[in-house]
Design an enzyme around this catalytic site. Structure first.
Site, PDB file in Angstrom:
ATOM      1  CE  LYS A   1      -4.391  -1.982   1.096  1.00 50.33           C
ATOM      2  NZ  LYS A   1      -5.468  -2.261   2.033  1.00 50.33           N
TER       3      LYS A   1
ATOM      4  NE  ARG B   1      -7.624  -8.145   0.272  1.00 58.60           N
ATOM      5  CZ  ARG B   1      -7.117  -7.417  -0.717  1.00 58.60           C
ATOM      6  NH1 ARG B   1      -6.061  -6.653  -0.494  1.00 58.60           N
ATOM      7  NH2 ARG B   1      -7.648  -7.456  -1.923  1.00 58.60           N
TER       8      ARG B   1
HETATM    9  N1  HH2 Z   1      -7.556  -3.815   0.543  1.00 58.42           N
HETATM   10  C1  HH2 Z   1      -7.871  -3.858  -0.776  1.00 58.42           C
HETATM   11  C2  HH2 Z   1      -8.944  -4.617  -1.201  1.00 58.42           C
HETATM   12  N2  HH2 Z   1      -9.710  -5.318  -0.343  1.00 58.42           N
HETATM   13  N3  HH2 Z   1     -10.181  -6.017   1.863  1.00 58.42           N
HETATM   14  C3  HH2 Z   1      -9.912  -5.981   3.181  1.00 58.42           C
HETATM   15  N4  HH2 Z   1     -10.662  -6.683   4.061  1.00 58.42           N
HETATM   16  N5  HH2 Z   1      -8.856  -5.244   3.672  1.00 58.42           N
HETATM   17  C4  HH2 Z   1      -8.054  -4.501   2.854  1.00 58.42           C
HETATM   18  O1  HH2 Z   1      -7.135  -3.828   3.361  1.00 58.42           O
HETATM   19  C5  HH2 Z   1      -8.317  -4.518   1.444  1.00 58.42           C
HETATM   20  C6  HH2 Z   1      -9.414  -5.299   0.984  1.00 58.42           C
HETATM   21  C7  HH2 Z   1      -7.039  -3.092  -1.763  1.00 58.42           C
HETATM   22  O2  HH2 Z   1      -7.691  -2.873  -2.955  1.00 58.42           O
HETATM   23  P1  HH2 Z   1      -7.362  -3.171  -4.493  1.00 58.42           P
HETATM   24  O3  HH2 Z   1      -7.158  -1.870  -5.166  1.00 58.42           O
HETATM   25  O4  HH2 Z   1      -8.443  -3.998  -5.044  1.00 58.42           O
HETATM   26  O5  HH2 Z   1      -5.996  -3.871  -4.603  1.00 58.42           O
HETATM   27  P2  HH2 Z   1      -5.471  -5.269  -4.139  1.00 58.42           P
HETATM   28  O6  HH2 Z   1      -6.649  -6.167  -4.133  1.00 58.42           O
HETATM   29  O7  HH2 Z   1      -4.433  -5.619  -5.168  1.00 58.42           O
HETATM   30  O8  HH2 Z   1      -4.866  -5.070  -2.786  1.00 58.42           O
END
Ligand code: HH2
Length: 270
Positions: free
Chosen positions: A212, A249
């Protein structure tokens, strides 16, 4: 104890996710990636078919279902690994659970649709309730808090109550402070440093720090590119584990598993 920490590997079937958008959009590539994460030691696979990166546009439910469900069914056909569906939409969660998913990972904490809490109760699956200020399209415009940890904890406690009131069983609820979702770097750091206050709400805690942007804020040169954020991701993840995170995650499963093994062995040797 770190030994019990679960690793949730990210499998995005989106054209635009912030770290791996487009790479695994083809069904075969996504399945191959899922297999690799299982081999590397993932406990859970998180399937995402709508990017929630800052500025991302919403995706219709039908498109999310068309991307996620065949992949979930294909993984389920060959593995009993826990599968979560990363969606805000009840109809997508319903289709994913029917295809073999076990967990509804909701970055909107069952607040996107009025029927979300009732659907979660009906599905009987585990549900991750994540904090976000605003919505993905606009959330990084001007995040503001007077007391970020207090406000995030109050929100999560209220969403857990809403889920319980709708009939979700207490042992099905997981909380997540939502690193990067409507937060400046200092907000993210405070939430990780004081994650124990989220854990004190009495539910398991999921932490998503992997690759991030706050890492780049601390290391603008090395962390500028996404593949330059692994070390920072591991440091933040272990800091979170120390404060009670029970699920991480992550994109980099093998590296996280190794870091947890070393961390856990040192903790056991105390
Ligand atoms: N971060 C992303 C997506 N879903 N779910 C939970 N529970 N916690 C998180 O911190 C979280 C999440 C980040 O979003 P995205 O842009 O879709 O990227 P990536 O899935 O590659 O991390």
């Amino acid at each position: 104890m770190p030994g019990q920490v679960k690793v949730m590997g990210i499998v995005n079937v989106t054209p635009d996710s912030f770290s791996d958008g487009g790479r695994f959009l083809a069904p075969d590539a996504a399945l191959a990636h899922a297999r690799r994460l299982i081999a590397e030691g993932a406990d859970i696979l998180d399937i995402g078919a709508e990017s929630t990166r800052p500025g991302s546009d919403p995706v219709p439910a039908e498109a999310e279902i068309a991307r996620a469900v065949p992949l979930i069914a294909a993984i389920r056909a060959e593995s009993d690994i826990a599968i979560s569906i990363d969606t805000m939409k009840p109809q997508v969660a319903r289709a994913a659970i029917a295809a073999g998913a076990d967990i509804w990972n909701d970055v909107a904490a069952l607040g996107f649709a009025p029927d979300a809490p009732a659907v979660a109760a009906e599905l009987g699956c585990q549900v991750v309730l994540m904090h976000m200020q605003g919505e993905p399209r606009t959330m990084q415009a001007s995040p503001h808090y007077d007391d970020v940890v207090g406000e995030v904890c109050a929100f999560l406690a209220a969403r857990a109550q809403a889920a319980l009131a709708a009939g979700v069983a207490r042992d099905r609820i997981v909380l997540d402070p939502g690193i990067g979702f409507g937060k400046r770097p200092e907000h993210n750091l405070a939430l990780i440093a004081r994650l124990g206050e989220v854990a004190a709400l009495g539910f398991p805690v999921l932490l998503g720090v992997s690759r991030k942007r706050f890492i780049a804020a601390l290391d603008p040169v090395g962390g500028a590119a996404l593949d330059g954020r692994l070390a920072g991701s591991l440091a933040a993840a272990l800091a979170g584990v120390e404060k009670g995170a029970g699920i991480l995650r992550v994109h980099d499963v093998a590296e996280t598993v190794q870091a947890l093994k070393v961390w856990g062995a040192i903790a056991a040797a105390r």
